[in-house]
Design a protein around this motif. Structure first.
Motif, PDB file in Angstrom:
ATOM      1  N   UNK A 143       0.827  -1.211   0.000  1.00 36.30           N
ATOM      2  CA  UNK A 143       0.000   0.000   0.000  1.00 36.30           C
ATOM      3  C   UNK A 143       0.855   1.253   0.000  1.00 36.30           C
ATOM      4  N   UNK A 144       1.977   1.211   0.697  1.00 39.27           N
ATOM      5  CA  UNK A 144       2.829   2.399   0.758  1.00 39.27           C
ATOM      6  C   UNK A 144       3.295   2.803  -0.643  1.00 39.27           C
ATOM      7  N   UNK A 145       3.585   1.832  -1.494  1.00 39.34           N
ATOM      8  CA  UNK A 145       4.035   2.147  -2.852  1.00 39.34           C
ATOM      9  C   UNK A 145       2.932   2.862  -3.631  1.00 39.34           C
ATOM     10  N   UNK A 146       1.688   2.487  -3.366  1.00 37.36           N
ATOM     11  CA  UNK A 146       0.555   3.154  -4.005  1.00 37.36           C
ATOM     12  C   UNK A 146       0.419   4.583  -3.489  1.00 37.36           C
ATOM     13  N   UNK A 147       0.454   4.731  -2.158  1.00 32.25           N
ATOM     14  CA  UNK A 147       0.223   6.051  -1.570  1.00 32.25           C
ATOM     15  C   UNK A 147       1.382   7.016  -1.816  1.00 32.25           C
ATOM     16  N   UNK A 148       2.553   6.496  -2.109  1.00 31.83           N
ATOM     17  CA  UNK A 148       3.674   7.355  -2.497  1.00 31.83           C
ATOM     18  C   UNK A 148       3.437   7.963  -3.871  1.00 31.83           C
ATOM     19  N   UNK A 149       2.783   7.206  -4.753  1.00 28.90           N
ATOM     20  CA  UNK A 149       2.660   7.599  -6.150  1.00 28.90           C
ATOM     21  C   UNK A 149       1.369   8.328  -6.505  1.00 28.90           C
ATOM     22  N   UNK A 165      -7.690  10.624   1.376  1.00 30.24           N
ATOM     23  CA  UNK A 165      -7.282   9.221   1.239  1.00 30.24           C
ATOM     24  C   UNK A 165      -6.209   9.070   0.168  1.00 30.24           C
ATOM     25  N   UNK A 166      -6.395   9.741  -0.951  1.00 31.01           N
ATOM     26  CA  UNK A 166      -5.469   9.624  -2.070  1.00 31.01           C
ATOM     27  C   UNK A 166      -4.430  10.751  -2.084  1.00 31.01           C
ATOM     28  N   UNK A 167      -4.348  11.518  -1.025  1.00 24.79           N
ATOM     29  CA  UNK A 167      -3.399  12.614  -0.952  1.00 24.79           C
ATOM     30  C   UNK A 167      -2.241  12.316  -0.019  1.00 24.79           C
ATOM     31  N   UNK A 168      -1.340  13.287   0.084  1.00 28.43           N
ATOM     32  CA  UNK A 168      -0.161  13.105   0.923  1.00 28.43           C
ATOM     33  C   UNK A 168      -0.492  12.925   2.387  1.00 28.43           C
ATOM     34  N   UNK A 169      -1.655  13.419   2.812  1.00 25.49           N
ATOM     35  CA  UNK A 169      -2.082  13.286   4.199  1.00 25.49           C
ATOM     36  C   UNK A 169      -2.164  11.819   4.621  1.00 25.49           C
ATOM     37  N   UNK A 170      -2.662  10.975   3.721  1.00 24.33           N
ATOM     38  CA  UNK A 170      -2.805   9.556   4.055  1.00 24.33           C
ATOM     39  C   UNK A 170      -1.434   8.907   4.220  1.00 24.33           C
ATOM     40  N   UNK A 171      -0.518   9.240   3.334  1.00 24.31           N
ATOM     41  CA  UNK A 171       0.830   8.686   3.442  1.00 24.31           C
ATOM     42  C   UNK A 171       1.466   9.082   4.768  1.00 24.31           C
ATOM     43  N   UNK A 172       1.290  10.327   5.158  1.00 19.44           N
ATOM     44  CA  UNK A 172       1.833  10.783   6.436  1.00 19.44           C
ATOM     45  C   UNK A 172       1.207  10.019   7.592  1.00 19.44           C
ATOM     46  N   UNK A 173      -0.099   9.779   7.499  1.00 17.50           N
ATOM     47  CA  UNK A 173      -0.783   9.035   8.559  1.00 17.50           C
ATOM     48  C   UNK A 173      -0.277   7.602   8.624  1.00 17.50           C
ATOM     49  N   UNK A 174      -0.054   6.979   7.453  1.00 19.62           N
ATOM     50  CA  UNK A 174       0.445   5.617   7.420  1.00 19.62           C
ATOM     51  C   UNK A 174       1.831   5.531   8.062  1.00 19.62           C
TER      52      UNK A 174
END
Length: 232
Positions: A143-149, A165-174
Motif C-alpha cells: 500500500x505504501x508504494x501506491x500512496x507514495x505515487x 485518502x489519495x493525498x499526501x495526508x494519508x501517506x503521512x498518517x500511514x
C-alpha cells in the motif's frame, strides 16, 4: 526461500517480494507515467470494495490475535487506520463520483472482491498470530508504494482538489502508525518467530503477494479503460 527466524527477517522477506513483484508492476508504472483525470476517475471507484474490506481485514486480525506481544501491535494497526474509509468516500465526492451497492458488486469489480475475500480467508485460517501479522505487514508494504505515487498522479492529472485518502495526508498518517515508530520497529524486528510457524509465515507472505499481484493487475486494467469489442 529460507524460513524467517524473527520478525525482522519477515519484514526483509516482505520487502524483497514487494521489490520483485510490485515496484515494477504495470500498475505502478501507470501511476508514474502519463496522468489523466479520466484514468484517475476509472481507478478510484475500482478500489472501493477493497478499501471498505480492508477495515474488516484489520478487525479480523485484531479479533483473532491472542499473543500477548503481537496482539497489541495488531490492535494498534486497526486503531490507527480506523476512519480512513471515510476519507475515501470524501475523496470520491470531491471528484464527483458516487457509488452504490450495485457498483460495488458490479462485474468489473469481481477481481477486487475476490482478492478481498481471499485475504480475509488468509487471516481467518492462519494458525498463528505471526502469520496474521505477516499478512498485514505485506499489505502495508504494498500500500505504501501506491500512496507514495497516487498524490503526484492526481496533481499531474490536473486535479486541484486536496484529497485525503489519495493525498499526501494519508501517506503521512500511514508512516506515523505506531507499528512503524523506531522503538516499536526495533522491538518488533527482534521478536522470534516460533520454529513451528516459520514455514507457514513464509508461505502466507507468498500467498498475500500473489493476491496483491491480482489486485494490481485489476487496477492497472481499470486505468487502461474498457477494450474495444474487437480487441484481441
Amino acid at each position: 526461500m529460507s524460513a524467517p527466524v524473527n520478525l525482522g527477517a519477515v519484514e526483509e522477506l516482505i520487502a524483497r517480494r514487494r521489490d520483485e513483484l510490485i515496484i515494477n508492476h504495470d500498475f505502478m508504472r501507470r501511476l508514474e507515467g502519463e496522468a489523466t483525470l479520466e484514468s484517475l476517475r476509472r481507478l478510484l471507484p475500482r478500489l472501493a470494495f477493497f478499501t471498505f474490506a480492508f477495515q474488516d481485514m484489520l478487525k479480523v486480525a485484531r479479533d483473532r490475535c491472542t499473543d500477548p506481544v503481537l496482539a497489541p501491535i495488531v490492535a494498534s494497526m486497526e486503531e490507527n487506520d480506523r476512519g480512513h474509509d471515510q476519507w475515501y468516500v470524501e475523496d470520491l465526492k470531491a471528484v464527483g463520483i458516487e457509488l452504490d451497492a450495485r457498483a460495488l458488486f458490479a462485474a468489473e469489480c469481481d477481481a477486487v472482491r475476490r482478492v478481498s475475500y481471499s485475504i480475509i480467508s488468509l487471516l481467518e485460517s492462519g494458525t498463528s498470530d505471526h502469520e496474521r501479522l505477516a499478512v498485514l505487514l505485506s499489505l502495508e508494504a504494498a500500500a505504501r508504494e501506491f500512496f507514495v505515487r497516487v498524490p503526484s498522479f492526481a496533481r499531474r492529472a490536473g486535479l486541484t482538489t486536496e484529497l485525503r485518502y489519495f493525498g499526501g495526508m494519508h501517506l503521512q498518517a500511514e508512516e506515523a502508525h505506531e507499528v512503524f515508530a523506531a522503538e516499536t520497529q526495533e522491538t518488533l524486528n527482534a521478536l522470534a518467530v516460533p520454529e513451528q510457524a516459520r514455514q507457514a509465515v513464509s508461505e502466507i507472505v507468498e500467498k498475500t503477494f500473489v493476491l496483491l499481484l491480482r489486485l494490481a493487475t485489476a487496477l492497472a486494467g481499470a486505468m487502461e479503460g474498457p477494450r474495444p469489442p474487437d480487441a484481441r
